[in-house]
Design an enzyme around this catalytic site. Structure first.
Site, PDB file in Angstrom:
ATOM      1  N   THR A 161      54.616  26.848 -10.308  1.00  0.00           N
ATOM      2  CA  THR A 161      55.037  25.742  -9.444  1.00  0.00           C
ATOM      3  C   THR A 161      56.249  25.008 -10.021  1.00  0.00           C
ATOM      4  O   THR A 161      56.413  24.946 -11.254  1.00  0.00           O
ATOM      5  CB  THR A 161      53.862  24.751  -9.291  1.00  0.00           C
ATOM      6  OG1 THR A 161      54.349  23.521  -8.765  1.00  0.00           O
ATOM      7  CG2 THR A 161      53.197  24.432 -10.625  1.00  0.00           C
ATOM      8  N   ASP A 162      57.019  24.416  -9.130  1.00  0.00           N
ATOM      9  CA  ASP A 162      58.152  23.590  -9.595  1.00  0.00           C
ATOM     10  C   ASP A 162      57.680  22.330 -10.317  1.00  0.00           C
ATOM     11  O   ASP A 162      58.462  21.677 -11.004  1.00  0.00           O
ATOM     12  CB  ASP A 162      59.067  23.221  -8.414  1.00  0.00           C
ATOM     13  CG  ASP A 162      58.375  22.417  -7.317  1.00  0.00           C
ATOM     14  OD1 ASP A 162      57.154  22.187  -7.399  1.00  0.00           O
ATOM     15  OD2 ASP A 162      59.072  22.017  -6.349  1.00  0.00           O
ATOM     16  N   GLU A 163      56.380  22.008 -10.181  1.00  0.00           N
ATOM     17  CA  GLU A 163      55.885  20.760 -10.797  1.00  0.00           C
ATOM     18  C   GLU A 163      55.925  20.818 -12.324  1.00  0.00           C
ATOM     19  O   GLU A 163      55.836  19.795 -12.988  1.00  0.00           O
ATOM     20  CB  GLU A 163      54.472  20.430 -10.281  1.00  0.00           C
ATOM     21  CG  GLU A 163      54.476  20.303  -8.775  1.00  0.00           C
ATOM     22  CD  GLU A 163      53.239  19.649  -8.177  1.00  0.00           C
ATOM     23  OE1 GLU A 163      52.569  18.873  -8.853  1.00  0.00           O
ATOM     24  OE2 GLU A 163      52.975  19.935  -6.991  1.00  0.00           O
ATOM     25  N   TYR A 165      47.456  18.627 -13.688  1.00  0.00           N
ATOM     26  CA  TYR A 165      47.661  19.916 -12.998  1.00  0.00           C
ATOM     27  C   TYR A 165      48.943  20.588 -13.488  1.00  0.00           C
ATOM     28  O   TYR A 165      48.939  21.758 -13.903  1.00  0.00           O
ATOM     29  CB  TYR A 165      47.727  19.703 -11.478  1.00  0.00           C
ATOM     30  CG  TYR A 165      48.366  20.852 -10.724  1.00  0.00           C
ATOM     31  CD1 TYR A 165      47.743  22.097 -10.662  1.00  0.00           C
ATOM     32  CD2 TYR A 165      49.607  20.705 -10.095  1.00  0.00           C
ATOM     33  CE1 TYR A 165      48.343  23.174  -9.991  1.00  0.00           C
ATOM     34  CE2 TYR A 165      50.210  21.765  -9.419  1.00  0.00           C
ATOM     35  CZ  TYR A 165      49.570  22.993  -9.376  1.00  0.00           C
ATOM     36  OH  TYR A 165      50.163  24.044  -8.715  1.00  0.00           O
ATOM     37  N   LYS A 218      49.560  24.125 -15.619  1.00  0.00           N
ATOM     38  CA  LYS A 218      50.384  25.234 -15.127  1.00  0.00           C
ATOM     39  C   LYS A 218      51.511  25.532 -16.131  1.00  0.00           C
ATOM     40  O   LYS A 218      51.841  26.694 -16.378  1.00  0.00           O
ATOM     41  CB  LYS A 218      50.979  24.910 -13.750  1.00  0.00           C
ATOM     42  CG  LYS A 218      49.975  24.877 -12.605  1.00  0.00           C
ATOM     43  CD  LYS A 218      49.284  26.201 -12.320  1.00  0.00           C
ATOM     44  CE  LYS A 218      50.189  27.231 -11.700  1.00  0.00           C
ATOM     45  NZ  LYS A 218      49.412  28.436 -11.242  1.00  0.00           N
TER      46      LYS A 218
HETATM   47  P1  NAD Z   1      44.110  26.990  -3.532  1.00  0.00           P
HETATM   48  O1  NAD Z   1      43.493  25.856  -4.274  1.00  0.00           O
HETATM   49  O2  NAD Z   1      44.175  26.948  -2.049  1.00  0.00           O
HETATM   50  O3  NAD Z   1      43.377  28.362  -3.926  1.00  0.00           O
HETATM   51  C1  NAD Z   1      43.014  28.661  -5.241  1.00  0.00           C
HETATM   52  C2  NAD Z   1      42.122  29.905  -5.200  1.00  0.00           C
HETATM   53  O4  NAD Z   1      41.791  30.255  -6.557  1.00  0.00           O
HETATM   54  C3  NAD Z   1      40.797  29.669  -4.484  1.00  0.00           C
HETATM   55  O5  NAD Z   1      40.508  30.762  -3.636  1.00  0.00           O
HETATM   56  C4  NAD Z   1      39.776  29.566  -5.599  1.00  0.00           C
HETATM   57  O6  NAD Z   1      38.474  29.986  -5.230  1.00  0.00           O
HETATM   58  C5  NAD Z   1      40.403  30.487  -6.634  1.00  0.00           C
HETATM   59  N1  NAD Z   1      39.956  30.166  -8.008  1.00  0.00           N
HETATM   60  C6  NAD Z   1      39.942  28.943  -8.599  1.00  0.00           C
HETATM   61  N2  NAD Z   1      39.447  29.032  -9.842  1.00  0.00           N
HETATM   62  C7  NAD Z   1      39.170  30.350 -10.050  1.00  0.00           C
HETATM   63  C8  NAD Z   1      38.647  31.078 -11.151  1.00  0.00           C
HETATM   64  N3  NAD Z   1      38.313  30.463 -12.290  1.00  0.00           N
HETATM   65  N4  NAD Z   1      38.501  32.412 -11.031  1.00  0.00           N
HETATM   66  C9  NAD Z   1      38.826  33.053  -9.870  1.00  0.00           C
HETATM   67  N5  NAD Z   1      39.302  32.406  -8.788  1.00  0.00           N
HETATM   68  C10 NAD Z   1      39.474  31.074  -8.880  1.00  0.00           C
HETATM   69  O7  NAD Z   1      45.574  27.139  -4.161  1.00  0.00           O
HETATM   70  P2  NAD Z   1      46.957  27.522  -3.468  1.00  0.00           P
HETATM   71  O8  NAD Z   1      47.560  26.305  -2.894  1.00  0.00           O
HETATM   72  O9  NAD Z   1      46.764  28.720  -2.628  1.00  0.00           O
HETATM   73  O10 NAD Z   1      47.816  27.919  -4.762  1.00  0.00           O
HETATM   74  C11 NAD Z   1      47.752  29.230  -5.292  1.00  0.00           C
HETATM   75  C12 NAD Z   1      48.641  29.306  -6.534  1.00  0.00           C
HETATM   76  O11 NAD Z   1      49.975  28.959  -6.191  1.00  0.00           O
HETATM   77  C13 NAD Z   1      48.216  28.344  -7.643  1.00  0.00           C
HETATM   78  O12 NAD Z   1      48.369  29.025  -8.875  1.00  0.00           O
HETATM   79  C14 NAD Z   1      49.207  27.202  -7.530  1.00  0.00           C
HETATM   80  O13 NAD Z   1      49.437  26.603  -8.787  1.00  0.00           O
HETATM   81  C15 NAD Z   1      50.441  27.922  -7.035  1.00  0.00           C
HETATM   82  N6  NAD Z   1      51.379  27.100  -6.228  1.00  0.00           N
HETATM   83  C16 NAD Z   1      50.903  26.386  -5.159  1.00  0.00           C
HETATM   84  C17 NAD Z   1      51.801  25.663  -4.381  1.00  0.00           C
HETATM   85  C18 NAD Z   1      51.329  24.881  -3.167  1.00  0.00           C
HETATM   86  O14 NAD Z   1      52.123  24.152  -2.562  1.00  0.00           O
HETATM   87  N7  NAD Z   1      50.092  25.008  -2.733  1.00  0.00           N
HETATM   88  C19 NAD Z   1      53.163  25.645  -4.701  1.00  0.00           C
HETATM   89  C20 NAD Z   1      53.595  26.399  -5.800  1.00  0.00           C
HETATM   90  C21 NAD Z   1      52.697  27.128  -6.545  1.00  0.00           C
HETATM   91  P1  TYD Z   2      50.200  17.125  -2.120  1.00  0.00           P
HETATM   92  O1  TYD Z   2      50.087  17.849  -0.827  1.00  0.00           O
HETATM   93  O2  TYD Z   2      48.971  16.701  -2.825  1.00  0.00           O
HETATM   94  O3  TYD Z   2      51.111  18.045  -3.073  1.00  0.00           O
HETATM   95  P2  TYD Z   2      51.786  17.698  -4.533  1.00  0.00           P
HETATM   96  O4  TYD Z   2      51.194  16.466  -5.052  1.00  0.00           O
HETATM   97  O5  TYD Z   2      51.394  18.896  -5.333  1.00  0.00           O
HETATM   98  O6  TYD Z   2      53.251  17.607  -4.276  1.00  0.00           O
HETATM   99  O7  TYD Z   2      51.084  15.836  -1.895  1.00  0.00           O
HETATM  100  C1  TYD Z   2      52.386  15.926  -1.364  1.00  0.00           C
HETATM  101  C2  TYD Z   2      52.974  14.533  -1.349  1.00  0.00           C
HETATM  102  O8  TYD Z   2      52.236  13.737  -0.411  1.00  0.00           O
HETATM  103  C3  TYD Z   2      52.858  13.815  -2.693  1.00  0.00           C
HETATM  104  O9  TYD Z   2      54.031  13.033  -2.903  1.00  0.00           O
HETATM  105  C4  TYD Z   2      51.648  12.922  -2.528  1.00  0.00           C
HETATM  106  C5  TYD Z   2      51.672  12.581  -1.047  1.00  0.00           C
HETATM  107  N1  TYD Z   2      50.347  12.359  -0.408  1.00  0.00           N
HETATM  108  C6  TYD Z   2      50.110  11.192   0.332  1.00  0.00           C
HETATM  109  O10 TYD Z   2      50.992  10.328   0.474  1.00  0.00           O
HETATM  110  N2  TYD Z   2      48.877  11.029   0.898  1.00  0.00           N
HETATM  111  C7  TYD Z   2      47.887  11.941   0.768  1.00  0.00           C
HETATM  112  O11 TYD Z   2      46.745  11.704   1.301  1.00  0.00           O
HETATM  113  C8  TYD Z   2      48.137  13.138   0.034  1.00  0.00           C
HETATM  114  C9  TYD Z   2      47.076  14.184  -0.148  1.00  0.00           C
HETATM  115  C10 TYD Z   2      49.402  13.300  -0.530  1.00  0.00           C
END
Ligand code: NAD
Ligand code: TYD
Length: 337
Positions: free
Chosen positions: A126-128, A151, A155
């Site tokens: 992630t970019d975070e 988090y 990562k």
């Molecule tokens: P999510 O929370 O929707 O899904 C996570 C999945 O991992 C779930 O299916 C969960 O059951 C599984 N999991 C969790 N712990 C586990 C373990 N110990 N063993 C096996 N499986 C396990 O997450 P997401 O939003 O789909 O993100 C997926 C990946 O992409 C993550 O690594 C996250 O850091 C990365 N990512 C997410 C975003 C975003 O905006 N959502 C952006 C950039 C990178």
């Molecule tokens: P989120 O979807 O949790 O992603 P991330 O924190 O990983 O960027 O949040 C996106 C943005 O929205 C973040 O600046 C926090 C804000 N946010 C709210 O303002 N209200 C909410 O209820 C949630 C879940 C997020």
């Protein structure tokens, strides 16, 4: 036929990736290895569950024997590693499981994949990990790591372990760092699906602080095509940023969603800010674009419209989620806020 192990394939991005990859790679067999935490949901994959090139294995990436056994049994050629605890707010309430899964789990997976001589390991990050930007500038692959939330720190820890394996052992690992994703099957704890669900029910929309924080948004399918490009053509030991060049303030997103849903702005409620809230993320994706020829296909406006339409059409999917343990989560996170 190549065999791909996808960890976390029952989550948001993982399930979109499984579906996309089965469609676009008829020569690949997919094994989805997922623990099914609160965020993992096999309903996300109902339409492919009986596909002849798809197998689901329930397991924890921290379980060395289960991981090793799966890689061996299915003769895995490559790993795409999504499995993680992924929500910043939850990490603020309790970081331990983030360290266990994101850091230790990634190391277990790396060790097993290296021992079994897996040919490619794509770590989805992630970019975070770069921390927060001020009003200007963008993250490049050489920006220093400065994670701010538990988090993001977990990562960043996993990214460093992946780079260490590549450096020390010549292990063919590559890392992607993507901006915020949105689209079908996103768990309604994240900003966009939470706001869609609340607005549908005429419930308050909890915007943190003044809603001035900026995220750089990418439609999930565009993330999948970028991962495909990195898996096929990315160079081992490298990091690739992925982003859609779609910066937007949270408050503007919430207003756009209300406009699409034809709901009143009076639903917006400003609530106490997230502690340590990163102000702005913005991604410079020129490396993946010039080196691997990737580009996003969907604009933010198109993607948001498609996402709202998907949530309207798939109301039973998200109602099923918000009717269970989610209620307790919502009370704890928002009621006293
Ligand atoms: P999510 O929370 O929707 O899904 C996570 C999945 O991992 C779930 O299916 C969960 O059951 C599984 N999991 C969790 N712990 C586990 C373990 N110990 N063993 C096996 N499986 C396990 O997450 P997401 O939003 O789909 O993100 C997926 C990946 O992409 C993550 O690594 C996250 O850091 C990365 N990512 C997410 C975003 C975003 O905006 N959502 C952006 C950039 C990178
Ligand atoms: P989120 O979807 O949790 O992603 P991330 O924190 O990983 O960027 O949040 C996106 C943005 O929205 C973040 O600046 C926090 C804000 N946010 C709210 O303002 N209200 C909410 O209820 C949630 C879940 C997020």
């Amino acid at each position: 036929m190549r065999s791909l192990l996808v960890t976390g394939g029952a989550g948001f991005i993982g399930s979109n990736f499984v579906r996309y990859f089965l469609e676009s790679h008829p020569d690949v067999r997919l094994v989805n290895f997922d623990k099914l935490t609160y965020a993992g949901n096999l309903d996300n994959l109902r339409d492919v569950q009986d596909h002849d090139r798809y197998t689901f294995v329930r397991g924890d990436i921290c379980d060395r024997d289960a991981v090793q056994g799966t890689i061996k049994k299915y003769d895995i050629d490559a790993v795409v590693h999504f499995a993680a605890e992924s929500h910043v707010d939850r990490s603020i309430h309790g970081a331990a499981v983030f360290v266990t899964t994101n850091v230790l789990g990634t190391q277990v997976l790396l060790d097993a994949a290296r021992e079994q001589k897996v040919g490619k390991f794509l770590h989805v990050s992630t970019d975070e990990v770069y921390g927060s930007l001020g009003a200007t500038g963008k993250f490049t692959e050489s920006s220093p790591l400065h994670p701010n939330s538990p988090y993001a720190a977990s990562k960043a820890g996993s990214d460093l372990l992946v780079l260490a394996a590549a450096h020390t052992f010549g292990f063919p690992a590559v890392i992607t760092r993507c901006s915020n994703n949105y689209g079908p099957y996103q768990f309604p704890e994240k900003l966009i699906p939470l706001m869609i669900a609340n607005a549908t029910d005429d419930k308050p929309l909890p915007v943190y602080g003044e809603g001035a924080n900026v995220r750089d948004w990418l439609f999930v399918r565009d993330h999948c095509t970028a991962l495909d490009a990195v898996l096929e053509r990315g160079r081992s030991g490298e990091v690739y940023n992925i982003g859609g060049d779609s910066e937007c303030r949270n408050i503007d997103i919430v207003r756009l969603l209300l406009g699409i849903l034809r709901k009143p702005e009076s639903l917006i409620t400003f609530v106490k800010d997230r502690p340590g809230h990163d102000l702005r993320y913005a991604i410079d994706a020129s490396k993946i674009m010039s080196e691997l020829g990737w580009a996003p296909a969907v604009t933010f406006e198109q993607g948001l419209q498609r996402t709202v339409e998907w949530y309207i059409k798939h109301e039973p999917w998200w109602r099923g989620i918000i009717s269970g343990a989610y209620k307790q989560y919502y009370r704890e996170m928002y009621e006293e806020r």
